[in-house]
Scaffold this motif. Structure first.
Motif, PDB file in Angstrom:
ATOM      1  N   VAL A   1      15.512 -45.048   7.673  1.00  0.00           N
ATOM      2  CA  VAL A   1      16.466 -44.206   8.386  1.00  0.00           C
ATOM      3  C   VAL A   1      17.138 -43.244   7.409  1.00  0.00           C
ATOM      4  CG1 VAL A   1      16.861 -45.926  10.179  1.00  0.00           C
ATOM      5  CG2 VAL A   1      18.286 -45.930   8.128  1.00  0.00           C
ATOM      6  N   SER A   2      17.915 -42.328   7.956  1.00  0.00           N
ATOM      7  CA  SER A   2      18.607 -41.341   7.128  1.00  0.00           C
ATOM      8  C   SER A   2      19.663 -42.025   6.255  1.00  0.00           C
ATOM      9  CB  SER A   2      19.273 -40.295   8.018  1.00  0.00           C
ATOM     10  OG  SER A   2      20.321 -40.884   8.765  1.00  0.00           O
ATOM     11  N   PRO A   3      20.067 -41.389   5.149  1.00  0.00           N
ATOM     12  CA  PRO A   3      21.084 -41.995   4.271  1.00  0.00           C
ATOM     13  C   PRO A   3      22.377 -42.352   4.993  1.00  0.00           C
ATOM     14  CG  PRO A   3      20.027 -40.143   3.175  1.00  0.00           C
ATOM     15  CD  PRO A   3      19.518 -40.145   4.578  1.00  0.00           C
ATOM     16  N   ALA A   4      22.811 -41.518   5.936  1.00  0.00           N
ATOM     17  CA  ALA A   4      24.061 -41.796   6.653  1.00  0.00           C
ATOM     18  C   ALA A   4      23.927 -43.057   7.506  1.00  0.00           C
ATOM     19  CB  ALA A   4      24.439 -40.596   7.521  1.00  0.00           C
ATOM     20  N   VAL A   5      22.822 -43.150   8.233  1.00  0.00           N
ATOM     21  CA  VAL A   5      22.600 -44.346   9.057  1.00  0.00           C
ATOM     22  C   VAL A   5      22.417 -45.574   8.180  1.00  0.00           C
ATOM     23  CG1 VAL A   5      21.083 -45.412  10.774  1.00  0.00           C
ATOM     24  CG2 VAL A   5      21.597 -42.971  10.918  1.00  0.00           C
ATOM     25  N   ARG A   6      21.732 -45.386   7.052  1.00  0.00           N
ATOM     26  CA  ARG A   6      21.534 -46.519   6.140  1.00  0.00           C
ATOM     27  C   ARG A   6      22.874 -47.041   5.625  1.00  0.00           C
ATOM     28  NH1 ARG A   6      18.594 -44.283   2.056  1.00  0.00           N
ATOM     29  NH2 ARG A   6      16.817 -44.290   3.476  1.00  0.00           N
ATOM     30  N   ALA A   7      23.777 -46.139   5.275  1.00  0.00           N
ATOM     31  CA  ALA A   7      25.098 -46.559   4.799  1.00  0.00           C
ATOM     32  C   ALA A   7      25.839 -47.351   5.871  1.00  0.00           C
ATOM     33  CB  ALA A   7      25.914 -45.336   4.375  1.00  0.00           C
ATOM     34  N   LEU A   8      25.718 -46.899   7.119  1.00  0.00           N
ATOM     35  CA  LEU A   8      26.357 -47.623   8.216  1.00  0.00           C
ATOM     36  C   LEU A   8      25.748 -49.014   8.392  1.00  0.00           C
ATOM     37  CD1 LEU A   8      28.244 -47.805  10.657  1.00  0.00           C
ATOM     38  CD2 LEU A   8      26.483 -46.637  12.007  1.00  0.00           C
ATOM     39  N   LEU A   9      24.406 -49.094   8.347  1.00  0.00           N
ATOM     40  CA  LEU A   9      23.746 -50.379   8.528  1.00  0.00           C
ATOM     41  C   LEU A   9      24.082 -51.343   7.395  1.00  0.00           C
ATOM     42  CD1 LEU A   9      20.226 -49.299   9.862  1.00  0.00           C
ATOM     43  CD2 LEU A   9      22.133 -50.264  11.157  1.00  0.00           C
ATOM     44  N   GLU A  10      24.194 -50.831   6.168  1.00  0.00           N
ATOM     45  CA  GLU A  10      24.577 -51.691   5.050  1.00  0.00           C
ATOM     46  C   GLU A  10      25.977 -52.253   5.272  1.00  0.00           C
ATOM     47  OE1 GLU A  10      22.714 -52.766   2.826  1.00  0.00           O
ATOM     48  OE2 GLU A  10      21.021 -51.399   2.742  1.00  0.00           O
ATOM     49  N   ALA A  11      26.884 -51.420   5.786  1.00  0.00           N
ATOM     50  CA  ALA A  11      28.239 -51.896   6.071  1.00  0.00           C
ATOM     51  C   ALA A  11      28.229 -52.902   7.219  1.00  0.00           C
ATOM     52  CB  ALA A  11      29.150 -50.718   6.391  1.00  0.00           C
ATOM     53  N   VAL A  12      27.420 -52.653   8.244  1.00  0.00           N
ATOM     54  CA  VAL A  12      27.319 -53.570   9.374  1.00  0.00           C
ATOM     55  C   VAL A  12      26.766 -54.925   8.924  1.00  0.00           C
ATOM     56  CG1 VAL A  12      26.049 -54.021  11.520  1.00  0.00           C
ATOM     57  CG2 VAL A  12      27.169 -51.817  11.173  1.00  0.00           C
ATOM     58  N   ALA A  13      25.802 -54.898   8.012  1.00  0.00           N
ATOM     59  CA  ALA A  13      25.241 -56.155   7.506  1.00  0.00           C
ATOM     60  C   ALA A  13      26.333 -57.023   6.895  1.00  0.00           C
ATOM     61  CB  ALA A  13      24.160 -55.865   6.466  1.00  0.00           C
ATOM     62  N   THR A  14      27.298 -56.395   6.255  1.00  0.00           N
ATOM     63  CA  THR A  14      28.390 -57.149   5.636  1.00  0.00           C
ATOM     64  C   THR A  14      29.442 -57.557   6.666  1.00  0.00           C
ATOM     65  OG1 THR A  14      28.041 -55.910   3.581  1.00  0.00           O
ATOM     66  CG2 THR A  14      30.116 -57.094   3.807  1.00  0.00           C
TER      67      THR A  14
ATOM     68  N   LEU B   1      31.794 -50.359  -1.349  1.00  0.00           N
ATOM     69  CA  LEU B   1      30.997 -49.272  -0.781  1.00  0.00           C
ATOM     70  C   LEU B   1      31.654 -47.920  -1.051  1.00  0.00           C
ATOM     71  CD1 LEU B   1      29.941 -50.856   2.632  1.00  0.00           C
ATOM     72  CD2 LEU B   1      28.535 -50.531   0.603  1.00  0.00           C
ATOM     73  N   HIS B   2      30.841 -46.905  -1.224  1.00  0.00           N
ATOM     74  CA  HIS B   2      31.328 -45.575  -1.593  1.00  0.00           C
ATOM     75  C   HIS B   2      32.246 -44.975  -0.531  1.00  0.00           C
ATOM     76  CE1 HIS B   2      29.612 -44.596  -5.385  1.00  0.00           C
ATOM     77  NE2 HIS B   2      28.360 -44.829  -5.004  1.00  0.00           N
ATOM     78  N   ALA B   3      31.730 -44.885   0.696  1.00  0.00           N
ATOM     79  CA  ALA B   3      32.412 -44.096   1.726  1.00  0.00           C
ATOM     80  C   ALA B   3      33.248 -44.989   2.635  1.00  0.00           C
ATOM     81  CB  ALA B   3      31.385 -43.323   2.546  1.00  0.00           C
ATOM     82  N   LEU B   4      34.418 -44.511   2.977  1.00  0.00           N
ATOM     83  CA  LEU B   4      35.315 -45.252   3.856  1.00  0.00           C
ATOM     84  C   LEU B   4      34.863 -45.173   5.305  1.00  0.00           C
ATOM     85  CD1 LEU B   4      37.958 -46.868   4.085  1.00  0.00           C
ATOM     86  CD2 LEU B   4      39.157 -44.669   4.365  1.00  0.00           C
ATOM     87  N   LYS B   5      34.303 -44.039   5.699  1.00  0.00           N
ATOM     88  CA  LYS B   5      33.942 -43.835   7.103  1.00  0.00           C
ATOM     89  C   LYS B   5      32.922 -44.858   7.606  1.00  0.00           C
ATOM     90  CE  LYS B   5      32.181 -40.328  10.315  1.00  0.00           C
ATOM     91  NZ  LYS B   5      31.687 -38.935  10.459  1.00  0.00           N
ATOM     92  N   PRO B   6      31.794 -45.102   6.891  1.00  0.00           N
ATOM     93  CA  PRO B   6      30.853 -46.115   7.385  1.00  0.00           C
ATOM     94  C   PRO B   6      31.475 -47.505   7.472  1.00  0.00           C
ATOM     95  CG  PRO B   6      29.830 -44.759   5.687  1.00  0.00           C
ATOM     96  CD  PRO B   6      31.277 -44.425   5.688  1.00  0.00           C
ATOM     97  N   VAL B   7      32.364 -47.828   6.536  1.00  0.00           N
ATOM     98  CA  VAL B   7      32.991 -49.147   6.552  1.00  0.00           C
ATOM     99  C   VAL B   7      33.870 -49.305   7.785  1.00  0.00           C
ATOM    100  CG1 VAL B   7      34.638 -50.646   5.363  1.00  0.00           C
ATOM    101  CG2 VAL B   7      32.889 -49.412   4.053  1.00  0.00           C
ATOM    102  N   LEU B   8      34.719 -48.318   8.044  1.00  0.00           N
ATOM    103  CA  LEU B   8      35.602 -48.382   9.220  1.00  0.00           C
ATOM    104  C   LEU B   8      34.789 -48.405  10.512  1.00  0.00           C
ATOM    105  CD1 LEU B   8      38.440 -45.912   8.149  1.00  0.00           C
ATOM    106  CD2 LEU B   8      38.473 -48.420   8.111  1.00  0.00           C
ATOM    107  N   LEU B   9      33.728 -47.609  10.544  1.00  0.00           N
ATOM    108  CA  LEU B   9      32.876 -47.578  11.736  1.00  0.00           C
ATOM    109  C   LEU B   9      32.188 -48.922  11.939  1.00  0.00           C
ATOM    110  CD1 LEU B   9      31.894 -45.817  14.038  1.00  0.00           C
ATOM    111  CD2 LEU B   9      30.055 -44.973  12.558  1.00  0.00           C
ATOM    112  N   ALA B  10      31.738 -49.530  10.847  1.00  0.00           N
ATOM    113  CA  ALA B  10      31.081 -50.839  10.939  1.00  0.00           C
ATOM    114  C   ALA B  10      32.053 -51.908  11.415  1.00  0.00           C
ATOM    115  CB  ALA B  10      30.495 -51.225   9.586  1.00  0.00           C
TER     116      ALA B  10
END
Length: 625
Positions: A100-113, A171-180
């Protein structure tokens, strides 16, 4: 696994503010946990070693040694699970995440946690209650409260929770973490609100939780253990009246089989074999023996994997001990990098049944099949598949130019064979001792550790004491990843059994046309798919207790069935596009996965034909029982 851990990437930290403070705390806590786990592992080895000496040398068995070792093993497993989560080494399926794209990957990595955090928060109060209840039970030999052992579960859960929270901070970005966090919380709320609607659905809930929830989590990259645990917790909590103490009890039961005591010992033994130069000695002798024939080094690769496989507990570790030694010379002779990584992955599937495979030990622990019988039955089927791979090598390298390759003299071959003899003997002594009933798998692994230490110090003169702490920690982490997934899969299998699923599955499998042959054919297809998605150990723990009794009813010998399903899972695990083992082989070889795709299908075909031969001729598996 035979377990394969795929790391969840942890980005570098900013060196300021809250993140830097969290990093310092995490490093401190992490080092303490790793040190304690290493000490527990050393204590485990010493206690089991003392038990072996007392039993076989002094003829005065220590009645308390196995009990104390069992208590320490649960602590080791839970501490190791926390270390594995901190390092991102829990087993997971990354086939979708990597595409998947880097943005989606970052979200999925946060969701995994966040998914792992959700389960840990849900189960922690019940784990505390479970440990508290155990204080009323006294152990038979040591006569201490069982709470000393059970306390490992809430302690490990709390440490995993801490490690998971720190992963989010890193994790680098706050947005994927909050979204997850929001996505995970929303899904939990939806399921909680849907509880009254789900309960009347009956067995349809099996599809909702054990297909829908598990599938969604697995393909999103959530570690498989937590995918199983979330589905089981949701099913039991929302659709039944089962107290969650029962789920913790099933986790405890799955992680407390005495047979599993051998897992950390064999993993550490595998690390010792690599560190002491024993693996290199075996490879050098095989290279001298076969290196001058066409495709010779490929035969050496197959033979070396056959000899060392299964001892380390990790196919990645087996590959890492062999590939760096052989690949440079193979490439110098003109071998294509893609062919090398394809053959390496194929040997991973081919050697899954070679004892003392962790998968064999796991099957024995969850199905009750004799470990000695499994060790006996695993050698010849792996040889059948190995011959299939050799036939592909012969065809591909039949015109190889070896005019520039010097053939060693028989004296040189003999000298290298003499040097390698202590190393070559060890795997066969281990297997023979268990098969002949001389010692249990746990006892023989302890003897193997002592043998390797002596051989490293006195024979090969390679023993780097500075590497021991890291080896102990790595052993603890891999043990934790393996045993925790066994515990979660055991809880899920219990939930499936209580739902009546096992009875329905038995009726469905019994209705398959073709009798035993039809049952084996369906099992092969099923476990190839399961192997590519769930890997070997979780698939075996989940479906072994359900399918092995059905196999017996269908007239299939349980050892024969074990070999068939292990090979099927191995093919799924090491075949692209989803097989995690294939990408592990690429990582070890430092070869792009795309380069191996052109070459691997010939080896996969050979493995499939070998599997069909093993399934069709039970004698390969049970002829020497």
């Amino acid at each position: 696994m035979n377990s394969h851990a795929v790391a969840m990437p942890a980005p570098d930290l900013p060196a300021s503010g809250l993140t830097a403070a969290a990093h310092r705390i995490e490093q401190t806590v992490g080092r303490i946990v790793e040190a304690v786990a290493a000490i527990v592992l050393v204590a485990e080895i010493l206690i089991l070693g003392a038990g072996v000496i007392a039993r076989y040398v002094l003829h005065a068995p220590l009645v308390w040694s196995d009990e104390l070792a069992s208590i320490l093993f649960l602590w080791l497993s839970m501490l190791g699970a926390a270390i594995a989560l901190r390092r991102g080494e829990h087993m997971r399926m990354t086939g979708v995440v990597a595409r998947v794209s880097p943005a989606v990957r970052a979200l999925l990595e946060a969701v995994a946690t966040t998914a792992a955090i959700a389960f840990l928060l849900l189960i922690l109060p019940h784990a505390l209650d479970y440990a508290s209840e155990e204080r009323f039970i006294v152990t038979p030999a040591l006569e201490i409260a069982s709470a000393w052992r059970a306390a490992a579960i809430p302690t490990g859960i709390a440490l995993m929770l801490l490690a998971a929270v720190f992963r989010l901070v890193r994790l680098h970005a706050l947005k994927p973490v909050l979204l997850a966090i929001a996505l995970t919380a929303a899904l939990l709320m939806v399921f909680w609100l849907a509880g009254p609607v789900l309960k009347p659905l009956g067995r349809l809930n099996l599809v909702v939780f054990f297909v829908g929830v598990v599938g969604l989590n697995v393909f999103a990259g959530v570690p498989i253990a937590f995918a199983f645990a979330l589905a089981t917790f949701g099913y039991l909590g929302l659709t039944t009246s089962t107290p969650m103490l029962v789920m913790v009890g099933r986790l405890d039961e799955g992680m407390s089989h005495l047979v599993l005591l051998a897992v950390p010992l064999f993993i550490f033994l595998g690390a010792l074999i690599g560190m002491t130069g024993m693996a290199a000695a075996m490879i050098q002798w095989l290279s001298a023996l076969l290196g001058h024939v066409r495709g010779g080094l490929s035969y050496v690769l197959i033979g070396a994997m056959y000899l060392v496989s299964g001892i380390s507990g990790s196919k990645i570790a087996d590959m890492a001990a062999i590939a760096p030694v052989l690949f440079p010379e193979m490439q110098a002779r003109g071998a294509k990098p893609g062919d090398l990584v394809a053959l390496l992955a194929a040997t991973g599937a081919q050697t899954e049944t070679i004892p003392p495979s962790i998968v064999l030990i796991t099957i024995g622990s969850v199905t009750g099949v004799s470990i000695a019988a499994l060790f006996t039955g695993g050698m010849l089927p792996a040889l059948v598949l190995g011959l299939g791979l050799c036939s592909v090598v012969w065809w591909r390298y039949r015109n190889e130019d070896l005019s520039h390759v010097r053939r060693p003299t028989w004296r040189e071959v003999g000298r290298l064979g003499l040097v390698a003899l202590p190393a070559i003997a060890l795997p066969f002594v281990i297997r023979l001792a268990v098969v002949e009933g001389v010692a249990t798998a746990t006892e023989v692994s302890t003897i193997g550790i002592a043998y390797s230490v002596i051989a490293g110090l006195l024979i090969y003169r390679q023993f780097d004491w500075r590497r021991l702490p890291a080896m102990l920690v790595e052993t603890a982490a891999l043990t934790g990843a393996i045993v925790f997934i066994i515990g979660c899969a055991t809880a899920m299998a219990w939930g499936l059994t209580q739902s009546g699923f096992s009875q329905k599955l038995a009726e469905l499998m019994a209705a398959i046309p073709g009798g035993a042959w039809g049952f084996l054919a369906v099992s092969i297809v099923t476990f190839i798919i399961l192997g590519s998605i769930l890997e070997g150990i979780p698939a075996i723990v989940l479906f072994g207790p359900l399918l092995f009794p059905i196999a017996r009813q269908a007239g299939v010998h349980e050892v024969h069935y074990a070999m068939v399903v292990i090979f099927a899972m191995g093919i799924g695990l090491f075949a692209p596009p989803f097989g995690v083992g294939y990408y592990g082989a690429c990582a070890i070889s430092k070869i792009n996965p795309d380069e191996g795709l052109r070459y691997i299908w010939g080896y996969v075909l050979a493995l499939l034909l070998g599997l069909v031969a093993v399934a069709a001729i039970p004698w390969f598996s049970i002829g020497f029982l």
